[in-house]
Motif scaffolding. Structure first.
Motif, short mmCIF file in Angstrom:
data_model
loop_
_atom_site.label_atom_id
_atom_site.label_comp_id
_atom_site.label_asym_id
_atom_site.label_seq_id
_atom_site.Cartn_x
_atom_site.Cartn_y
_atom_site.Cartn_z
N UNK A 1 0.86 -1.18 0.00
CA UNK A 1 0.00 0.00 0.00
C UNK A 1 0.89 1.23 0.00
N UNK A 2 0.83 2.00 -1.09
CA UNK A 2 1.69 3.18 -1.25
C UNK A 2 3.17 2.80 -1.20
N UNK A 3 3.48 1.64 -1.80
CA UNK A 3 4.85 1.20 -1.87
C UNK A 3 5.39 0.58 -0.60
N UNK A 4 4.55 0.39 0.41
CA UNK A 4 4.99 -0.17 1.68
C UNK A 4 4.14 -1.39 2.04
N UNK A 5 4.78 -2.34 2.74
CA UNK A 5 4.02 -3.47 3.27
C UNK A 5 3.07 -2.99 4.36
N UNK A 6 1.91 -3.61 4.42
CA UNK A 6 1.01 -3.34 5.54
C UNK A 6 1.66 -3.89 6.81
N UNK A 7 1.77 -3.10 7.87
CA UNK A 7 2.38 -3.61 9.11
C UNK A 7 1.66 -4.87 9.60
N UNK A 8 2.43 -5.75 10.21
CA UNK A 8 1.84 -7.03 10.60
C UNK A 8 0.73 -6.85 11.63
N UNK A 9 0.92 -5.92 12.55
CA UNK A 9 -0.13 -5.71 13.55
C UNK A 9 -1.43 -5.21 12.90
N UNK A 10 -1.28 -4.42 11.84
CA UNK A 10 -2.47 -3.97 11.12
C UNK A 10 -3.13 -5.13 10.38
N UNK A 11 -2.30 -6.00 9.80
CA UNK A 11 -2.84 -7.18 9.11
C UNK A 11 -3.60 -8.08 10.08
N UNK A 12 -3.09 -8.20 11.32
CA UNK A 12 -3.76 -9.03 12.32
C UNK A 12 -5.12 -8.42 12.69
N UNK A 13 -5.14 -7.11 12.87
CA UNK A 13 -6.40 -6.44 13.22
C UNK A 13 -7.41 -6.58 12.08
N UNK A 14 -6.94 -6.47 10.84
CA UNK A 14 -7.84 -6.66 9.69
C UNK A 14 -8.37 -8.10 9.64
N UNK A 15 -7.52 -9.07 10.00
CA UNK A 15 -7.97 -10.47 10.05
C UNK A 15 -9.02 -10.65 11.13
N UNK A 16 -8.78 -10.05 12.29
CA UNK A 16 -9.79 -10.08 13.36
C UNK A 16 -11.11 -9.47 12.88
N UNK A 17 -11.00 -8.35 12.19
CA UNK A 17 -12.21 -7.66 11.71
C UNK A 17 -12.98 -8.54 10.73
N UNK A 18 -12.26 -9.26 9.89
CA UNK A 18 -12.93 -10.14 8.93
C UNK A 18 -13.69 -11.25 9.65
N UNK A 19 -13.06 -11.85 10.67
CA UNK A 19 -13.73 -12.91 11.42
C UNK A 19 -14.94 -12.37 12.17
N UNK A 20 -14.78 -11.22 12.82
CA UNK A 20 -15.89 -10.64 13.57
C UNK A 20 -17.05 -10.29 12.64
N UNK A 21 -16.73 -9.77 11.45
CA UNK A 21 -17.78 -9.44 10.48
C UNK A 21 -18.55 -10.68 10.06
N UNK A 22 -17.83 -11.78 9.81
CA UNK A 22 -18.50 -13.03 9.42
C UNK A 22 -19.40 -13.52 10.55
N UNK A 23 -18.91 -13.46 11.80
CA UNK A 23 -19.72 -13.91 12.94
C UNK A 23 -20.97 -13.05 13.11
N UNK A 24 -20.82 -11.74 12.92
CA UNK A 24 -21.99 -10.85 13.05
C UNK A 24 -23.01 -11.16 11.96
N UNK A 25 -22.54 -11.36 10.74
CA UNK A 25 -23.46 -11.70 9.64
C UNK A 25 -24.18 -13.01 9.90
N UNK A 26 -23.46 -14.00 10.44
CA UNK A 26 -24.10 -15.27 10.75
C UNK A 26 -25.10 -15.14 11.89
N UNK A 27 -24.80 -14.27 12.85
CA UNK A 27 -25.72 -14.10 13.98
C UNK A 27 -27.04 -13.49 13.54
N UNK A 28 -27.02 -12.75 12.43
CA UNK A 28 -28.27 -12.18 11.93
C UNK A 28 -29.28 -13.26 11.57
N UNK A 29 -28.79 -14.46 11.27
CA UNK A 29 -29.71 -15.55 10.94
C UNK A 29 -30.57 -15.94 12.14
#
Length: 361
Positions: free
Chosen positions: A51-79
């Motif tokens: 991103x802009x010629x730089x790697x995404x910091x690993x801690x940011x990548x971890x937070x984004x991974x957490x966000x993806x999992x939480x989003x999936x869980x929230x979408x499933x809970x809507x059922x």
């Protein structure tokens, strides 16, 4: 060589005692290892993204991974929200007097039968009143304070466990194999190569097992939701999701899933007679019967036998041993734990027979 095996045995014993004594910490750590293994591929891909010629910091990548999992869980809970709302509406409109009148007839018949054969001393009509009074007394004796306190304690325990798992998983992903490298640094040089091969094989088998479980959950969810939709059962996706997740519990999971489906079907179904109710239950059982036959014939042999390379009888015994030791949690984690010990013992035994280094005195 004898010292090596003695030290290894003592380490395993001490590790087992530590895990048993600090069972909560061990449970959190095992859960974190599994979650980190699932999230590591996604985290690594995000970390490699420029991103802009730089790697995404690993801690940011971890937070984004957490966000993806939480989003999936929230979408499933809507059922589950429409189902919960439906049950709340049913309870709010519940006619207790109508229920009393409905169950009064069969209870009266049983009472007359018991009185006829002198199995009941009370006069007809008193049994129903006693059951009604007992039910009302049981509800009135519920300690609201203790009930609320129990909910708060349970919520606090779950929240602490969730934070502990999230914290441990974050650092396991952040260090990206540092724990593994530190463990390998403790191994003497003569056994280094064999230890690396053993750990690599364990990681591969566990990765295959987790991938297989994910495919199994998706397959059961797809089959159950499709079947329940075809036969016209309400909340088909919700029932299918619960059944797919419950199926992670070996042997008991399918029973839980089908029971949940029947309860939801009865409480939300539209039927006017006993025949229609029986037909509804038959349709739900038929769908879950097809799903379980497919799971038992196609999915489970592929996942449990081939992924961990163990005989089905071994898996059967290990699962019930896990249930005996730790209940449902033991059943879920029995196969991964067994895989670790099984592969480690087999690899070191083969190494003892094949490698000359083990015969050095």
């Amino acid at each position: 060589m004898q010292k090596f095996f003695i030290y290894t045995f003592l380490f395993i014993v001490l590790f087992g005692l530590f895990g048993w004594y600090f069972s909560d910490i061990t449970f959190f750590f095992v859960i974190s290892l599994i979650i980190s293994a699932i999230l590591r591929p996604l985290t690594n891909k995000l970390n490699d993204f420029h991103l802009l010629g730089q790697h995404i910091p690993r801690w940011t990548a971890i937070i984004l991974s957490y966000s993806a999992i939480i989003t999936v869980l929230i979408l499933l809970s809507f059922l589950f929200f429409p189902l919960i709302n439906n049950q709340i509406n049913i309870l709010s409109e519940l006619d207790l007097e109508g229920i009393y009148e409905t169950i009064k007839v069969p209870i009266s018949k049983v009472e007359i039968f018991l009185f006829k054969y002198e199995l009941l001393e009370n006069k007809p009509g008193l049994l129903f009143e006693e059951i009604k009074d007992t039910f009302i007394a049981a509800i009135s004796n519920i300690n609201v304070g203790k009930f609320i306190s129990g909910i708060i304690n349970t919520t606090t325990t779950v929240l602490i466990g969730f934070l502990a798992v999230a914290f441990i998983t974050f650092f396991l992903l952040l260090e990206n194999g540092l724990l593994r490298r530190n463990f390998l640094n403790l191994i003497p040089n003569p056994y280094f190569e064999l230890s690396v091969a053993t750990i690599t094989k364990i990681e591969k088998l566990l990765s295959n097992y987790l991938t297989g479980l994910l495919l199994q959950v998706l397959a059961i969810f797809s089959l159950a939701s499709l079947g329940l939709t075809i036969v016209g059962v309400d909340y088909a996706l919700t029932i299918a999701l619960f059944a797919a997740v419950a199926n992670l519990i070996p042997y008991a999971g399918p029973l839980l899933g089908s029971t949940f489906g029947i309860i939801v079907g009865i409480s939300t179904g539209d039927y006017e007679s006993g025949a229609q109710l029986n037909y509804l239950i038959f349709k739900i059982l038929a769908v879950f019967g097809v799903v379980q036959v497919t799971d038992n014939i196609l999915l489970q042999p592929m996942i449990f036998s081939k992924s961990v390379k163990a005989h089905p009888l071994e898996i059967f015994v290990v699962i019930f041993a896990g249930a005996k030791l730790a209940g449902v949690v033991g059943m879920i984690f029995a196969i991964p734990v067994y895989t670790i010990f099984r592969v480690a013992i087999m690899e070191f035994y083969q190494g003892y027979r094949s490698y000359r280094i083990f015969k050095i005195k």
